[in-house]
Motif scaffolding. Structure first.
Motif, PDB file in Angstrom:
ATOM      1  N   ASP A   1      14.627   6.580   3.089  1.00  0.00           N
ATOM      2  CA  ASP A   1      13.201   6.664   3.436  1.00  0.00           C
ATOM      3  C   ASP A   1      12.295   6.665   2.205  1.00  0.00           C
ATOM      4  N   ARG A   2      12.825   6.247   1.054  1.00  0.00           N
ATOM      5  CA  ARG A   2      11.983   6.151  -0.139  1.00  0.00           C
ATOM      6  C   ARG A   2      11.260   4.801  -0.152  1.00  0.00           C
ATOM      7  N   TRP A   3      10.105   4.780  -0.862  1.00  0.00           N
ATOM      8  CA  TRP A   3       9.213   3.621  -0.848  1.00  0.00           C
ATOM      9  C   TRP A   3       9.089   2.983  -2.227  1.00  0.00           C
ATOM     10  N   TRP A   4       8.846   1.656  -2.237  1.00  0.00           N
ATOM     11  CA  TRP A   4       8.580   0.899  -3.460  1.00  0.00           C
ATOM     12  C   TRP A   4       7.450  -0.104  -3.212  1.00  0.00           C
ATOM     13  N   ILE A   5       6.765  -0.462  -4.285  1.00  0.00           N
ATOM     14  CA  ILE A   5       5.814  -1.570  -4.260  1.00  0.00           C
ATOM     15  C   ILE A   5       6.471  -2.757  -4.939  1.00  0.00           C
ATOM     16  N   ASP A   6       6.384  -3.933  -4.323  1.00  0.00           N
ATOM     17  CA  ASP A   6       6.951  -5.143  -4.901  1.00  0.00           C
ATOM     18  C   ASP A   6       6.008  -5.671  -5.980  1.00  0.00           C
TER      19      ASP A   6
ATOM     20  N   ASP B   1      -8.173 -10.191  -1.862  1.00  0.00           N
ATOM     21  CA  ASP B   1      -7.715 -11.280  -2.722  1.00  0.00           C
ATOM     22  C   ASP B   1      -6.210 -11.333  -2.928  1.00  0.00           C
ATOM     23  N   GLU B   2      -5.465 -10.444  -2.279  1.00  0.00           N
ATOM     24  CA  GLU B   2      -4.007 -10.469  -2.420  1.00  0.00           C
ATOM     25  C   GLU B   2      -3.357  -9.619  -1.341  1.00  0.00           C
ATOM     26  N   ASP B   3      -2.072  -9.842  -1.158  1.00  0.00           N
ATOM     27  CA  ASP B   3      -1.263  -8.994  -0.286  1.00  0.00           C
ATOM     28  C   ASP B   3      -0.432  -8.056  -1.148  1.00  0.00           C
ATOM     29  N   VAL B   4      -0.389  -6.799  -0.768  1.00  0.00           N
ATOM     30  CA  VAL B   4       0.469  -5.831  -1.459  1.00  0.00           C
ATOM     31  C   VAL B   4       1.679  -5.571  -0.569  1.00  0.00           C
ATOM     32  N   VAL B   5       2.868  -5.789  -1.140  1.00  0.00           N
ATOM     33  CA  VAL B   5       4.101  -5.689  -0.366  1.00  0.00           C
ATOM     34  C   VAL B   5       4.819  -4.388  -0.694  1.00  0.00           C
ATOM     35  N   PHE B   6       5.135  -3.630   0.345  1.00  0.00           N
ATOM     36  CA  PHE B   6       5.892  -2.379   0.207  1.00  0.00           C
ATOM     37  C   PHE B   6       7.274  -2.569   0.825  1.00  0.00           C
TER      38      PHE B   6
ATOM     39  N   ALA C   1      -3.027   2.540   0.979  1.00  0.00           N
ATOM     40  CA  ALA C   1      -3.249   1.093   0.976  1.00  0.00           C
ATOM     41  C   ALA C   1      -3.716   0.618   2.351  1.00  0.00           C
ATOM     42  N   CYS C   2      -3.154   1.209   3.392  1.00  0.00           N
ATOM     43  CA  CYS C   2      -3.580   0.851   4.750  1.00  0.00           C
ATOM     44  C   CYS C   2      -5.045   1.213   4.999  1.00  0.00           C
ATOM     45  N   ASN C   3      -5.532   2.186   4.207  1.00  0.00           N
ATOM     46  CA  ASN C   3      -6.943   2.579   4.305  1.00  0.00           C
ATOM     47  C   ASN C   3      -7.792   1.875   3.252  1.00  0.00           C
ATOM     48  N   ASN C   4      -7.260   0.754   2.757  1.00  0.00           N
ATOM     49  CA  ASN C   4      -7.972  -0.116   1.817  1.00  0.00           C
ATOM     50  C   ASN C   4      -8.174   0.517   0.433  1.00  0.00           C
ATOM     51  N   GLU C   5      -7.263   1.427   0.061  1.00  0.00           N
ATOM     52  CA  GLU C   5      -7.271   1.998  -1.287  1.00  0.00           C
ATOM     53  C   GLU C   5      -6.157   1.326  -2.087  1.00  0.00           C
ATOM     54  N   TYR C   6      -6.536   0.618  -3.159  1.00  0.00           N
ATOM     55  CA  TYR C   6      -5.543  -0.107  -3.950  1.00  0.00           C
ATOM     56  C   TYR C   6      -4.603   0.889  -4.630  1.00  0.00           C
TER      57      TYR C   6
ATOM     58  N   CYS D   1       7.105   4.316  -5.354  1.00  0.00           N
ATOM     59  CA  CYS D   1       5.850   4.888  -4.869  1.00  0.00           C
ATOM     60  C   CYS D   1       6.176   5.839  -3.729  1.00  0.00           C
ATOM     61  N   SER D   2       5.163   6.366  -3.097  1.00  0.00           N
ATOM     62  CA  SER D   2       5.358   7.325  -2.012  1.00  0.00           C
ATOM     63  C   SER D   2       4.808   6.763  -0.695  1.00  0.00           C
ATOM     64  N   TYR D   3       5.158   7.412   0.370  1.00  0.00           N
ATOM     65  CA  TYR D   3       4.616   7.053   1.678  1.00  0.00           C
ATOM     66  C   TYR D   3       3.099   7.209   1.678  1.00  0.00           C
ATOM     67  N   GLN D   4       2.608   8.208   0.925  1.00  0.00           N
ATOM     68  CA  GLN D   4       1.166   8.417   0.826  1.00  0.00           C
ATOM     69  C   GLN D   4       0.483   7.204   0.186  1.00  0.00           C
ATOM     70  N   ASP D   5       1.172   6.554  -0.786  1.00  0.00           N
ATOM     71  CA  ASP D   5       0.620   5.337  -1.403  1.00  0.00           C
ATOM     72  C   ASP D   5       0.467   4.235  -0.369  1.00  0.00           C
ATOM     73  N   TYR D   6       1.453   4.120   0.503  1.00  0.00           N
ATOM     74  CA  TYR D   6       1.378   3.106   1.562  1.00  0.00           C
ATOM     75  C   TYR D   6       0.226   3.408   2.532  1.00  0.00           C
TER      76      TYR D   6
END
Length: 385
Positions: free
Chosen positions: A335-340, A323-328, A367-372, A359-364
């Motif tokens: 090399d640090r990560w954020w969620i928009d 139901d939505e796109d999650v943007v990283f 998410a790629c494995n369909n975990e919100y 957030c972390s690379y692990q969070d990304y």
């Protein structure tokens, strides 16, 4: 207002400083002395302030409490390739009542942050963190507080404030500036299940000791999103801290606590820092000095990625959910990560939160494995409850 209550650095420490090598850290720090007064702060980035009030630990006022051991250990270290200016503003002595001590800490915090200086508080019982937090009252911002502690330090609503109950006051007392409380390193057997349940109900972020020791990088985004970080030295195991006054068989080791201090310093958002519940011994002072060193090094190597600047220096990743796109975003620089957050429809809710959530690379990968992303989900909950 507040600086007039600061007492000069001990003469014994000043004499020690005079004997140091010109390359030593103590010679790079401008010091509050009885002769020269409080240093000018115009070019200063970090100001160290001692607190000589341990009453929140249940102690009677101890007239012999001092921070001479820590200062000597810290001054005797050598800086890295550092370019910022530092000052030691001396000590806040215990007031006639603990409320008097809180008042001075609050005023000093407020004044330093307004001047763009990071206050680093050393010593005192951990309830002094409440006074630092209240220093943000007039700064018109919500506060993310991160504590590195084996316990959550909640108390009953009518319980007198202490080092083991001060967080409750942060939550319930007005003005309500606390947006998020995070605990790094809690040990389950020290915390009642009711408090663990409350943490989940309030959508706070907590990380067990074992989880962080297994992969310390999971905690980095928490510090990146912090305004104020407080370390309880009781979170370090006694074998590494040298604290045998109150023996702690488990906890972080010396390397881990220094890593967490560096995460705090390197965060572009952290504007105050404190090391509390020091046991006033020469042994533990060695580690406290190194914690301060790593925090200072972190500040020196800040990358100025907060607030979010030009997106040209970031790689954008889009993960599609039903139901939505999650943007990283990933920084090409660090090399640090954020969620928009803005892309996830919670920007216009009642509590203003940053456009980007660390957030972390692990969070990304999750998410790629369909975990919100859990951090995004908690941010959403805090904005709609």
């Amino acid at each position: 207002m507040g600086f007039e209550f600061l007492q000069p650095v001990n003469e014994n420490v000043l004499a020690f400083r005079e004997e140091l090598s010109v390359q030593a850290l103590g010679k790079k720090i401008t010091v509050h002395s009885a002769e020269d007064g409080i240093p000018e702060l115009e070019e200063v980035k970090i100001a160290f302030v001692g607190i000589l009030d341990n009453r929140g630990q249940g102690d009677e006022l101890r007239p012999h409490v001092h921070l001479n051991y820590i200062r000597k250990e810290f001054y005797g270290l050598f800086p890295g390739n550092w370019h910022l200016n530092m000052a030691d503003l001396g000590d806040i002595h215990a007031g006639e009542s603990v409320q008097d001590t809180y008042f001075v800490i609050k005023k000093v915090t407020e004044q330093l942050i307004k001047q763009g200086v990071i206050p680093v508080f050393i010593g005192g019982s951990q309830d002094m963190a409440y006074a630092v937090y209240r220093g943000y009252d007039k700064l018109e911002q919500m506060v993310n507080y991160v504590t590195v502690d084996a316990k959550f330090d909640f108390g009953k609503e009518n319980e007198a404030m202490s080092a083991t109950s001060y967080v409750t006051r942060m939550i319930i007392e007005e003005p309500h500036n606390l947006f998020n409380y995070s605990n790094v390193g809690y040990q389950t057997y020290f915390n009642p299940q009711e408090e663990i349940d409350l943490i989940e109900k309030l959508y706070f972020d907590v990380y067990r000791l074992g989880e962080v020791c297994k992969d310390i990088t999971v905690s980095e985004p928490v510090f990146r999103d912090a305004d104020f970080v407080g370390i309880d030295m009781g979170v370090v195991k006694s074998g590494d801290s040298g604290n045998i006054v109150k023996f702690m068989p488990n906890g972080f080791d010396g390397k881990e606590i220094c890593t967490l201090a560096r995460y705090s310093g390197i965060s572009d958002k952290v504007s105050s820092f404190g090391v509390f519940n020091h046991n006033d011994t020469r042994q533990e002072s060695v580690l406290v000095a190194q914690v301060l060193w790593y925090f200072t090094e972190g500040v020196n190597f800040r990358s100025n990625e907060f607030p979010f600047g030009s997106r040209e220096n970031y790689t954008k990743y889009i993960v599609a959910f039903d139901d939505e796109d999650v943007v990283f975003y990933k920084s090409d620089k660090t090399d640090r990560w954020w969620i928009d957050v803005f892309s996830n429809n919670i920007a216009n809710n009642k509590v203003k939160i940053p456009a980007l959530l660390p957030c972390s690379y692990q969070d990304y990968l999750a998410a790629c494995n369909n975990e919100y992303p859990e951090r995004l989900w908690k941010a959403q909950r805090k904005n709609v409850i």
